[in-house]
Design a protein around this motif. Structure first.
Motif, PDB file in Angstrom:
ATOM      1  N   TRP A 541      11.869  -3.335  -3.465  1.00 15.49           N
ATOM      2  CA  TRP A 541      10.467  -3.195  -3.065  1.00 15.49           C
ATOM      3  C   TRP A 541      10.039  -1.728  -3.082  1.00 15.49           C
ATOM      4  N   ALA A 542      10.949  -0.836  -2.696  1.00 16.43           N
ATOM      5  CA  ALA A 542      10.613   0.588  -2.755  1.00 16.43           C
ATOM      6  C   ALA A 542      10.362   1.023  -4.192  1.00 16.43           C
ATOM      7  N   ARG A 543      11.189   0.539  -5.115  1.00 14.70           N
ATOM      8  CA  ARG A 543      11.000   0.894  -6.523  1.00 14.70           C
ATOM      9  C   ARG A 543       9.673   0.357  -7.052  1.00 14.70           C
ATOM     10  N   MET A 544       9.354  -0.888  -6.697  1.00 14.36           N
ATOM     11  CA  MET A 544       8.081  -1.454  -7.145  1.00 14.36           C
ATOM     12  C   MET A 544       6.904  -0.693  -6.547  1.00 14.36           C
ATOM     13  N   ALA A 545       7.036  -0.284  -5.275  1.00 10.86           N
ATOM     14  CA  ALA A 545       5.955   0.479  -4.633  1.00 10.86           C
ATOM     15  C   ALA A 545       5.763   1.822  -5.321  1.00 10.86           C
ATOM     16  N   MET A 552      -1.604   3.307  -9.804  1.00 13.44           N
ATOM     17  CA  MET A 552      -2.933   3.404  -9.194  1.00 13.44           C
ATOM     18  C   MET A 552      -3.528   4.788  -9.403  1.00 13.44           C
ATOM     19  N   LYS A 553      -2.666   5.787  -9.459  1.00 18.92           N
ATOM     20  CA  LYS A 553      -3.137   7.157  -9.641  1.00 18.92           C
ATOM     21  C   LYS A 553      -3.399   7.481 -11.104  1.00 18.92           C
ATOM     22  N   ASN A 554      -2.482   7.059 -11.972  1.00 19.18           N
ATOM     23  CA  ASN A 554      -2.525   7.488 -13.373  1.00 19.18           C
ATOM     24  C   ASN A 554      -2.907   6.392 -14.363  1.00 19.18           C
ATOM     25  N   GLY A 555      -3.100   5.179 -13.873  1.00 22.40           N
ATOM     26  CA  GLY A 555      -3.474   4.079 -14.760  1.00 22.40           C
ATOM     27  C   GLY A 555      -2.259   3.306 -15.245  1.00 22.40           C
ATOM     28  N   GLY A 556      -2.414   1.993 -15.309  1.00 16.82           N
ATOM     29  CA  GLY A 556      -1.331   1.128 -15.753  1.00 16.82           C
ATOM     30  C   GLY A 556      -1.856  -0.016 -16.576  1.00 16.82           C
ATOM     31  N   ASN A 557      -1.002  -0.981 -16.796  1.00 19.42           N
ATOM     32  CA  ASN A 557      -1.372  -2.125 -17.632  1.00 19.42           C
ATOM     33  C   ASN A 557      -2.130  -3.208 -16.872  1.00 19.42           C
ATOM     34  N   GLU A 558      -2.090  -3.131 -15.538  1.00 17.79           N
ATOM     35  CA  GLU A 558      -2.707  -4.168 -14.718  1.00 17.79           C
ATOM     36  C   GLU A 558      -3.870  -3.593 -13.907  1.00 17.79           C
ATOM     37  N   PRO A 559      -4.719  -4.464 -13.344  1.00 14.76           N
ATOM     38  CA  PRO A 559      -5.836  -3.981 -12.522  1.00 14.76           C
ATOM     39  C   PRO A 559      -5.343  -3.263 -11.259  1.00 14.76           C
ATOM     40  N   HIS A 560      -6.188  -2.414 -10.714  1.00 12.87           N
ATOM     41  CA  HIS A 560      -5.867  -1.653  -9.503  1.00 12.87           C
ATOM     42  C   HIS A 560      -5.417  -2.584  -8.377  1.00 12.87           C
ATOM     43  N   GLU A 561      -6.081  -3.731  -8.245  1.00 12.31           N
ATOM     44  CA  GLU A 561      -5.783  -4.656  -7.143  1.00 12.31           C
ATOM     45  C   GLU A 561      -4.353  -5.200  -7.226  1.00 12.31           C
ATOM     46  N   PHE A 562      -3.848  -5.368  -8.425  1.00 12.97           N
ATOM     47  CA  PHE A 562      -2.479  -5.850  -8.618  1.00 12.97           C
ATOM     48  C   PHE A 562      -1.489  -4.855  -8.015  1.00 12.97           C
ATOM     49  N   TYR A 563      -1.671  -3.568  -8.327  1.00 16.15           N
ATOM     50  CA  TYR A 563      -0.757  -2.545  -7.814  1.00 16.15           C
ATOM     51  C   TYR A 563      -0.932  -2.344  -6.312  1.00 16.15           C
ATOM     52  N   LEU A 564      -2.171  -2.415  -5.837  1.00 10.79           N
ATOM     53  CA  LEU A 564      -2.412  -2.276  -4.403  1.00 10.79           C
ATOM     54  C   LEU A 564      -1.675  -3.364  -3.628  1.00 10.79           C
ATOM     55  N   ALA A 565      -1.717  -4.589  -4.151  1.00 11.50           N
ATOM     56  CA  ALA A 565      -1.016  -5.698  -3.493  1.00 11.50           C
ATOM     57  C   ALA A 565       0.485  -5.435  -3.432  1.00 11.50           C
ATOM     58  N   LYS A 566       1.030  -4.794  -4.471  1.00 10.82           N
ATOM     59  CA  LYS A 566       2.464  -4.462  -4.460  1.00 10.82           C
ATOM     60  C   LYS A 566       2.779  -3.489  -3.323  1.00 10.82           C
ATOM     61  N   THR A 567       1.983  -2.443  -3.176  1.00  7.77           N
ATOM     62  CA  THR A 567       2.259  -1.453  -2.129  1.00  7.77           C
ATOM     63  C   THR A 567       2.089  -2.067  -0.741  1.00  7.77           C
ATOM     64  N   GLN A 568       1.103  -2.933  -0.580  1.00  5.36           N
ATOM     65  CA  GLN A 568       0.882  -3.541   0.726  1.00  5.36           C
ATOM     66  C   GLN A 568       1.991  -4.536   1.070  1.00  5.36           C
ATOM     67  N   THR A 569       2.494  -5.240   0.066  1.00  4.82           N
ATOM     68  CA  THR A 569       3.604  -6.163   0.311  1.00  4.82           C
ATOM     69  C   THR A 569       4.880  -5.395   0.632  1.00  4.82           C
ATOM     70  N   PHE A 574       9.034  -3.755   4.675  1.00  5.19           N
ATOM     71  CA  PHE A 574       9.756  -2.752   5.453  1.00  5.19           C
ATOM     72  C   PHE A 574       9.437  -2.845   6.947  1.00  5.19           C
ATOM     73  N   ALA A 575       8.205  -3.244   7.287  1.00  8.48           N
ATOM     74  CA  ALA A 575       7.803  -3.295   8.693  1.00  8.48           C
ATOM     75  C   ALA A 575       8.238  -4.574   9.399  1.00  8.48           C
ATOM     76  N   LYS A 576       8.172  -5.707   8.693  1.00  8.69           N
ATOM     77  CA  LYS A 576       8.368  -6.993   9.359  1.00  8.69           C
ATOM     78  C   LYS A 576       9.658  -7.732   8.963  1.00  8.69           C
ATOM     79  N   ILE A 577      10.213  -7.438   7.813  1.00  5.75           N
ATOM     80  CA  ILE A 577      11.396  -8.170   7.345  1.00  5.75           C
ATOM     81  C   ILE A 577      12.665  -7.329   7.474  1.00  5.75           C
ATOM     82  N   LEU A 578      12.603  -6.082   7.047  1.00  8.46           N
ATOM     83  CA  LEU A 578      13.802  -5.241   7.022  1.00  8.46           C
ATOM     84  C   LEU A 578      14.433  -5.046   8.405  1.00  8.46           C
TER      85      LEU A 578
END
Length: 606
Positions: A541-545, A552-569, A574-578
């Motif tokens: 999860w850290a690697r995906m984040a 999100m900063k430099n642009g990717g292949n997917e929409p901004h919302e896709f990457y935002l969901a990754k960071t929030q997950t 880390f907060a609730k499962i780890l």
């Protein structure tokens, strides 16, 4: 009615942006044709097959089940037609050499196919899925003649394969195995015995079934050192490759199971069945582990598949089902109640599912890169490389099998909670997924067996903790690269502390086992497996984040919302499962005497 959508976008994210599969494929002989366009074509092509052919058969197959009559098994309506389409598409041979009719592409693409196939319809997927282990075993240990005889038909899917290991009273403990193999004098053997729990052992999908069977030679040493491995086809094969006479292997019955009802689980009777030795005499267990490792990764994939199907169907339900108002205030004033996705506790259930699912997918496809290397070494016959990559992959195998399947049970339970009472009703499908998922923690070795394999054999016996030290060193190196990144600081710090603790716990358990009490291995192993799994998933999860923040900063292949969901997950994980690791750390170091001191006579049922 359940529905399924192939996760093409998430697979592309992992392949292209997190795990750098284009670079990985560039290092493989089998990867020269696996350019991004070809990979995407295969993912989308099989995704369409999974969505539109396999998924509609999932619930109807469960309702109808398999039927048994006079030694013959009939699969549910539509299964045979779906299998014919599968064979016509050449899907079975994606990752096998073109000399046997395959496409010659990396094994990881076959695993992606297996994920989509399993998520859409796990019971159907088991029929071609069992064949993979047969192909891998014959590729690595078969003679040139055996490869020529069996591989073209297995690779095409015209024939299928099984693994015949378990006997009544003899599951994990193969010392008790009784099936015998008597030399005929012409290079073949007569196999006699009964095997149970044989998935896809008999069915109507293929013309022939190639059984990979463990048996004992007459002069075999006692115990597991006296086990050999044999190819026993349902129909013998003529010199010209055509089918000959029926062999002496027959289905005595099929099991009536809790789930995966559309997959035939058979009792197979071998009565003077003609078999052919594969590999060396009395070294069949080593060869069988080729099959077992394939099956265990496949079972880990089953955990991932059930997570995916449950999440894909509980998420839209949570968005549509309305009940009460959100505690933070009305969210949908035009409706009499708010959708339950607005309630924080339902968000917890959904985010846990999402975190498990996408973390599991990253773990599987990380390990798949080792499977690619191993597969290539097998094809080349490079024994040194085979052992190297098998050892590398072996550390992950019990975690994928044990940890991910245990998480799948929790994930499906969360989906049922979201559905409430409807989660208990057949038409919604959650209860079927729950029934089907339950077997994943049992076959190919229970979770306890995987845990013993991880801690007792892979970590302590074989490497004296080195495998954990090496793995955590890789995590620490990665953490060093992101130590000054403000977005990643909390993840780096958490992983750094856990890596140190993981090594310390491993050392403590090893010392205790050597100096004081070997029972600590058995008493601690389940906690150790889950603890290891949570840390591995945290790293993924850290690697995906990290990738998502960059995109999100430099642009990717997917929409901004896709990457935002990754960071929030990732933040949720880390907060609730780890934090679960801390309870597991405390539990695994508790004295084994709390389990072993009670006398057997004091286990009483009043």
């Amino acid at each position: 009615m359940l529905s399924y959508k192939a996760p093409i976008r998430d697979l592309r994210f992992l392949f292209n942006e997190v795990l750098n599969y284009p670079k990985h494929y560039g290092e493989l002989d089998s990867g020269k044709n696996a350019d991004p366009e070809t990979v995407n074509m295969i993912l989308e092509g099989f995704g369409d097959f999974a969505e539109n052919v396999l998924s509609p058969l999932y619930q109807t197959g469960d309702q109808q089940g398999c039927t048994y009559k006079d030694g013959k098994v009939t699969t549910p309506d539509g299964f045979k037609e779906a299998y014919e389409q599968f064979v016509a598409g050449g899907w079975q041979g994606i990752s096998y050499p073109d000399e046997y009719g395959g496409m010659g592409l990396p094994m990881s693409l076959n695993l992606a196919k297996s994920e989509m196939m399993g998520s859409a319809n796990w019971a159907w997927a088991m029929y071609p899925g069992l064949t993979i282990g047969s192909v891998n075993t014959i590729l690595q240990y078969g003679t040139a003649e055996q490869k020529t005889t069996y591989l073209p038909k297995l690779v095409s899917g015209e024939w299928s394969g099984t693994m015949c290991l378990t006997e009544a009273g003899c599951g994990t403990d193969l010392n008790q195995m009784k099936t015998s193999a008597t030399p005929k004098g012409d290079g073949s053997y007569l196999i006699n015995g009964t095997k149970i729990f044989i998935s896809a052992g008999e069915h109507d999908l293929t013309d022939n079934i190639v059984h990979i069977v463990l048996a004992r030679l007459p002069d075999a040493p006692a115990g597991t050192k006296g086990i050999s491995l044999f190819i026993v086809p349902k129909f013998l094969v003529n010199d010209d490759g055509s089918l000959g006479e029926r062999n002496g292997v027959n289905c005595g019955s099929i099991e009536h199971k809790m789930g995966i009802n559309a997959s035939a689980t058979c009792v197979l009777n071998f009565d003077d069945a003609v078999g052919f030795l594969i590999g060396e005499p009395n070294k069949g267990l080593k060869a069988m582990f080729t099959y077992m490792n394939t099956a265990r990764i496949g079972t880990g994939m089953q955990g991932l598949s059930h997570m995916d199907l449950a999440y894909q169907n509980s998420l839209p339900y949570a968005k549509e089902r309305r009940s009460m108002r959100a505690l933070s205030g009305t969210k949908e004033p035009n409706h009499p109640a708010d959708a339950i996705i607005h309630h924080a506790d339902v968000r917890r259930l959904l985010l846990t599912q999402k975190a498990f699912l996408e973390g599991a997918r990253s773990m599987v496809y990380h390990t798949a890169r080792y499977a690619d290397k191993l597969s290539e070494a097998v094809i080349k016959g490079d024994q040194q490389a085979i052992e190297h990559w098998d050892d590398k992959m072996g550390f992950f195998t019990p975690v994928l099998k044990g940890f991910l399947t245990e998480l799948s049970i929790e994930s499906v339970k969360n989906a049922q909670q979201i559905f409430g009472g409807h989660g208990y009703i057949k038409e919604w499908g959650m209860e079927q997924i729950a029934r089907d998922a339950r077997i994943s923690t049992l076959y190919e070795g229970t979770t306890g067996v995987q845990a013993l394999d991880l801690l007792g054999r892979k970590v302590l016996l074989q490497s004296r903790g080195k495998v954990v030290r090496d793995y955590t060193a890789g995590i620490m190196k990665w953490c060093g690269d992101y130590a000054l990144d403000k977005n990643m600081r909390k993840y780096v710090w958490a992983l750094t502390k856990l890596c140190a603790e993981w090594n310390a716990l491993t050392l403590r358990l090893g010392i205790t086992a050597r100096r004081k009490n070997k029972d600590i291995i058995s008493s601690a192993c389940d906690d150790y497996l889950m603890y290891s799994g949570y840390i591995m998933m945290a790293y993924h999860w850290a690697r995906m984040a990290a990738v998502a923040f960059d995109k999100m900063k430099n642009g990717g292949n997917e929409p901004h919302e896709f990457y935002l969901a990754k960071t929030q997950t990732a933040e949720f994980y880390f907060a609730k499962i780890l934090p679960r690791t801390q309870g597991l750390a405390e539990s695994m170091t508790a004295p084994s005497e709390v389990m072993t001191d009670m006398a057997i006579e004091n286990f009483i049922i009043d």
